[in-house]
Design an enzyme around this catalytic site. Structure first.
Site, PDB file in Angstrom:
ATOM      1  N   THR A 158       0.918  -1.147  -0.050  1.00  0.00           N
ATOM      2  CA  THR A 158      -0.204   0.018   0.039  1.00  0.00           C
ATOM      3  C   THR A 158       0.894   1.320   0.095  1.00  0.00           C
ATOM      4  O   THR A 158       1.804   1.297   0.691  1.00  0.00           O
ATOM      5  CB  THR A 158      -0.985   0.323   1.365  1.00  0.00           C
ATOM      6  N   GLN A 277     -40.725  -6.207  11.191  1.00  0.00           N
ATOM      7  CA  GLN A 277     -39.858  -6.738  12.211  1.00  0.00           C
ATOM      8  C   GLN A 277     -38.732  -7.448  11.903  1.00  0.00           C
ATOM      9  O   GLN A 277     -37.474  -7.265  12.543  1.00  0.00           O
ATOM     10  CB  GLN A 277     -40.632  -7.823  13.118  1.00  0.00           C
ATOM     11  N   GLN A 334     -28.875  -6.555   2.107  1.00  0.00           N
ATOM     12  CA  GLN A 334     -29.912  -7.165   2.048  1.00  0.00           C
ATOM     13  C   GLN A 334     -31.093  -6.440   2.412  1.00  0.00           C
ATOM     14  O   GLN A 334     -32.313  -6.503   2.046  1.00  0.00           O
ATOM     15  CB  GLN A 334     -29.679  -8.214   3.491  1.00  0.00           C
ATOM     16  N   GLU A 361      -2.971  -6.629   7.461  1.00  0.00           N
ATOM     17  CA  GLU A 361      -2.282  -6.521   8.474  1.00  0.00           C
ATOM     18  C   GLU A 361      -2.682  -7.855   9.739  1.00  0.00           C
ATOM     19  O   GLU A 361      -2.933  -7.588  10.728  1.00  0.00           O
ATOM     20  CB  GLU A 361      -2.900  -5.258   9.267  1.00  0.00           C
ATOM     21  N   GLY A 362      -2.576  -8.916   8.963  1.00  0.00           N
ATOM     22  CA  GLY A 362      -2.893 -10.250   9.771  1.00  0.00           C
ATOM     23  C   GLY A 362      -4.378 -10.574   9.466  1.00  0.00           C
ATOM     24  O   GLY A 362      -5.440 -10.000   9.780  1.00  0.00           O
ATOM     25  N   SER A 364      -7.849 -13.023   9.903  1.00  0.00           N
ATOM     26  CA  SER A 364      -8.751 -13.282  11.136  1.00  0.00           C
ATOM     27  C   SER A 364      -7.975 -14.606  11.463  1.00  0.00           C
ATOM     28  O   SER A 364      -7.970 -14.616  12.937  1.00  0.00           O
ATOM     29  CB  SER A 364     -10.067 -13.628  10.497  1.00  0.00           C
TER      30      SER A 364
HETATM   31  N1  CAA Z   1       5.593  -7.438  19.578  1.00  0.00           N
HETATM   32  C1  CAA Z   1       7.069  -7.699  19.518  1.00  0.00           C
HETATM   33  N2  CAA Z   1       7.844  -8.683  19.173  1.00  0.00           N
HETATM   34  C2  CAA Z   1       7.183  -9.824  18.783  1.00  0.00           C
HETATM   35  C3  CAA Z   1       5.576  -9.756  18.824  1.00  0.00           C
HETATM   36  C4  CAA Z   1       5.158  -8.515  19.351  1.00  0.00           C
HETATM   37  N3  CAA Z   1       3.568  -8.461  19.129  1.00  0.00           N
HETATM   38  N4  CAA Z   1       5.015 -10.869  18.561  1.00  0.00           N
HETATM   39  C5  CAA Z   1       6.350 -11.769  18.247  1.00  0.00           C
HETATM   40  N5  CAA Z   1       7.303 -11.143  18.532  1.00  0.00           N
HETATM   41  C6  CAA Z   1       8.778 -11.353  18.434  1.00  0.00           C
HETATM   42  C7  CAA Z   1       9.012 -12.612  19.411  1.00  0.00           C
HETATM   43  O1  CAA Z   1       9.260 -12.427  20.549  1.00  0.00           O
HETATM   44  C8  CAA Z   1       9.950 -13.491  18.584  1.00  0.00           C
HETATM   45  O2  CAA Z   1      11.390 -12.815  19.053  1.00  0.00           O
HETATM   46  P1  CAA Z   1      12.653 -13.563  19.285  1.00  0.00           P
HETATM   47  O3  CAA Z   1      13.020 -14.220  17.881  1.00  0.00           O
HETATM   48  O4  CAA Z   1      13.679 -12.587  19.879  1.00  0.00           O
HETATM   49  O5  CAA Z   1      12.454 -14.748  20.261  1.00  0.00           O
HETATM   50  C9  CAA Z   1       9.976 -13.101  17.262  1.00  0.00           C
HETATM   51  O6  CAA Z   1       9.176 -11.770  17.163  1.00  0.00           O
HETATM   52  C10 CAA Z   1       9.312 -14.221  16.421  1.00  0.00           C
HETATM   53  O7  CAA Z   1       7.840 -14.550  16.936  1.00  0.00           O
HETATM   54  P2  CAA Z   1       7.232 -15.677  16.870  1.00  0.00           P
HETATM   55  O8  CAA Z   1       8.267 -16.737  17.045  1.00  0.00           O
HETATM   56  O9  CAA Z   1       6.015 -15.490  17.443  1.00  0.00           O
HETATM   57  O10 CAA Z   1       7.012 -15.572  15.119  1.00  0.00           O
HETATM   58  P3  CAA Z   1       6.192 -16.599  14.116  1.00  0.00           P
HETATM   59  O11 CAA Z   1       7.058 -17.096  13.051  1.00  0.00           O
HETATM   60  O12 CAA Z   1       5.419 -17.629  14.878  1.00  0.00           O
HETATM   61  O13 CAA Z   1       5.046 -15.663  13.529  1.00  0.00           O
HETATM   62  C11 CAA Z   1       2.942 -14.510  13.365  1.00  0.00           C
HETATM   63  C12 CAA Z   1       4.163 -14.766  14.262  1.00  0.00           C
HETATM   64  C13 CAA Z   1       2.186 -13.877  14.576  1.00  0.00           C
HETATM   65  C14 CAA Z   1       2.324 -15.478  12.803  1.00  0.00           C
HETATM   66  C15 CAA Z   1       3.459 -13.390  12.320  1.00  0.00           C
HETATM   67  O14 CAA Z   1       4.125 -14.068  11.472  1.00  0.00           O
HETATM   68  C16 CAA Z   1       2.349 -12.598  11.981  1.00  0.00           C
HETATM   69  O15 CAA Z   1       1.967 -11.427  12.491  1.00  0.00           O
HETATM   70  N6  CAA Z   1       1.921 -12.822  10.684  1.00  0.00           N
HETATM   71  C17 CAA Z   1       0.942 -11.790   9.978  1.00  0.00           C
HETATM   72  C18 CAA Z   1       1.644 -11.123   8.975  1.00  0.00           C
HETATM   73  C19 CAA Z   1       0.871  -9.665   8.948  1.00  0.00           C
HETATM   74  O16 CAA Z   1       0.397  -9.336   9.643  1.00  0.00           O
HETATM   75  N7  CAA Z   1       1.278  -9.092   7.664  1.00  0.00           N
HETATM   76  C20 CAA Z   1       0.635  -7.871   7.405  1.00  0.00           C
HETATM   77  C21 CAA Z   1       1.312  -7.394   6.286  1.00  0.00           C
HETATM   78  S1  CAA Z   1       1.257  -5.469   6.335  1.00  0.00           S
HETATM   79  C22 CAA Z   1      -0.157  -4.971   5.820  1.00  0.00           C
HETATM   80  O17 CAA Z   1      -1.185  -5.953   5.507  1.00  0.00           O
HETATM   81  C23 CAA Z   1      -0.157  -3.618   5.488  1.00  0.00           C
HETATM   82  C24 CAA Z   1      -1.340  -2.977   4.728  1.00  0.00           C
HETATM   83  O18 CAA Z   1      -1.090  -2.801   3.506  1.00  0.00           O
HETATM   84  C25 CAA Z   1      -2.477  -2.644   5.151  1.00  0.00           C
END
Ligand code: CAA
Length: 384
Positions: A158, A277, A334, A361-362, A364
């Site tokens: 974006t 209703q 609807q 942004e993730g 659901s």
């Molecule tokens: N805050 C800070 N650090 C965090 C965190 C948080 N909320 N969540 C995880 N971390 C850290 C962890 O502590 C970990 O750190 P260390 O390596 O030091 O231990 C590291 O991040 C890795 O964390 P996980 O082991 O939980 O990672 P994972 O591979 O299991 O993935 C996930 C986690 C939640 C699935 C993540 O991959 C995720 O959020 N995926 C979705 C991606 C997303 O939202 N993309 C959006 C794209 S942007 C967009 O959409 C913009 C747009 O155009 C509107």
């Protein structure tokens, strides 16, 4: 507990609402058809301070709090969700992380132009093979004499088309495959090439592009510590998700208002359909679910504004608000029946726009994963 907005929050909300009603809403159907809004719109939003609502005045912003910013996003999205996401990504996915994780020098160099809207920000995390599994990114950055050589491709970015400031995530440790070994960089629009313009189901006024990068940038373009990029991305998304939840509430509110008006005018079986209703129940459910979503959004925003943990609250707000918006925009169609399915009314656009809030942004599914990890105590998160 205080359910009242402050005078300042109400004032900023009114500024955004008045502007959105006068300058955005009347054009939204055309921008949807034409796939874009004029760049001057961003200049006008910048002049009103709406491109840096929660950025301190010392960095060129309006100096308001995160709750005010969230209220602005709801108002803009109510008029045009494409404008809403443009401002959301610019602010919470680019300007705010640069402010939070940049050095003093980086903050002074990059934040003011963003906060004033002279540059538009984007967030380059997603890649063709790394969407929900964001840790699978393969874009890489390697040390070279002049600093870093960044090479790779990003998808669905974006705001990339505005050529402004790019917060980009790249793997700096080639020995890793997961979330570890990723670093954050701030690049200029000139460092990246637009390789494709995406055609979407909705949100057509916003710009979504694929980009490629092969650029050498200075050492000073690394944001935060090397290898801490994934945590920066996650912390950024924790806040960004509250913005998308507000966007979903704005879309649903707009659909509800059209349905309510229509139900009070349209006659069937000798009376207004609002007197049946079946329609009353739909309107009651819409109103209730929008209220519930807005309360979740405001709670999450308040937690973030107070500097408290908000990973779980933000994920809950986004999950509920986005699913609610998809459900209730469908219900609005609807209520309008055949008219709702046509372009004579805006509810079909709201329905198309709402769907993406369950995905970006993730998804659901990822929000449920984030919530589950929090309630099971598997993540202490928010340590960046
Ligand atoms: N805050 C800070 N650090 C965090 C965190 C948080 N909320 N969540 C995880 N971390 C850290 C962890 O502590 C970990 O750190 P260390 O390596 O030091 O231990 C590291 O991040 C890795 O964390 P996980 O082991 O939980 O990672 P994972 O591979 O299991 O993935 C996930 C986690 C939640 C699935 C993540 O991959 C995720 O959020 N995926 C979705 C991606 C997303 O939202 N993309 C959006 C794209 S942007 C967009 O959409 C913009 C747009 O155009 C509107």
């Amino acid at each position: 507990m205080d359910f009242e907005l402050t005078a300042e929050q109400r004032e900023i909300q009114a500024v955004a609402r008045d502007f959105a009603r006068a300058e955005i809403e009347p054009q939204a159907a055309a921008w949807d058809r034409e796939h874009g809004f004029p760049r001057e719109l961003l200049d006008a939003l910048g002049e009103l301070g709406l491109l840096g609502v929660c950025i301190p005045e010392s960095y060129g912003g309006a100096g308001a709090d995160f709750v005010s910013y969230i209220l602005v996003l709801e108002e803009l999205s109510r008029a045009d969700a494409g404008v809403g996401v443009t401002v959301a990504v610019h602010t919470s996915a680019c300007t705010m992380p640069l402010l939070q994780f940049g050095s003093d020098e980086q903050r002074s160099r990059f934040v003011p132009a963003l906060a004033r809207g002279e540059r538009i920000g984007c967030f380059a995390l997603t890649e063709p093979g790394a969407g929900s599994d964001a840790g699978a990114i393969v874009t890489r950055a390697e040390r070279v004499e002049a600093g870093w050589r960044v090479v790779g491709a990003k998808q669905w970015i974006t705001n990339a088309a505005f050529g402004g400031t790019v917060l980009l995530f790249a793997r700096t440790d080639p020995g890793t495959r997961s979330a570890r070994g990723v670093s954050a960089f701030v690049l200029d629009g000139a460092d990246v090439e637009i390789t494709r313009t995406e055609e979407k189901l909705g949100l057509n006024s916003s710009a979504t592009n694929d980009i490629a990068v092969d650029a050498v940038v200075g050492e000073d373009r690394l944001i935060g510590d090397e290898g801490h990029g994934f945590r920066i991305a996650m912390a950024t998304l924790d806040g960004g998700r509250i913005g998308i939840a507000a966007q979903a509430v704005g879309i649903a509110q707009a659909a509800y208002e059209v349905a309510l008006r229509y139900a009070q005018q349209r006659q069937a079986f000798g009376r207004r359909i609002a007197d049946h209703q079946a329609i009353q129940h739909k309107l009651a459910n819409m109103s209730m679910e929008i209220d519930a979503a807005r309360l979740l959004v405001l709670r999450a925003a308040w937690l973030k504004a107070s500097g408290r943990p908000h990973t779980e609250a933000g994920a809950k707000a986004k999950l509920f608000a986005s699913e609610m918006a998809r459900r209730q925009t469908a219900e609005a169609i609807q209520v309008l029946g055949g008219y709702g399915y046509t372009k004579e009314f805006p509810v079909e656009r709201f329905y198309r726009d709402a769907k993406i809030t369950e995905i970006y942004e993730g998804t659901s599914e990822i929000q449920r994963l984030v919530i589950a990890r929090q309630i099971l105590g598997e993540r202490t998160a928010e340590r960046v």
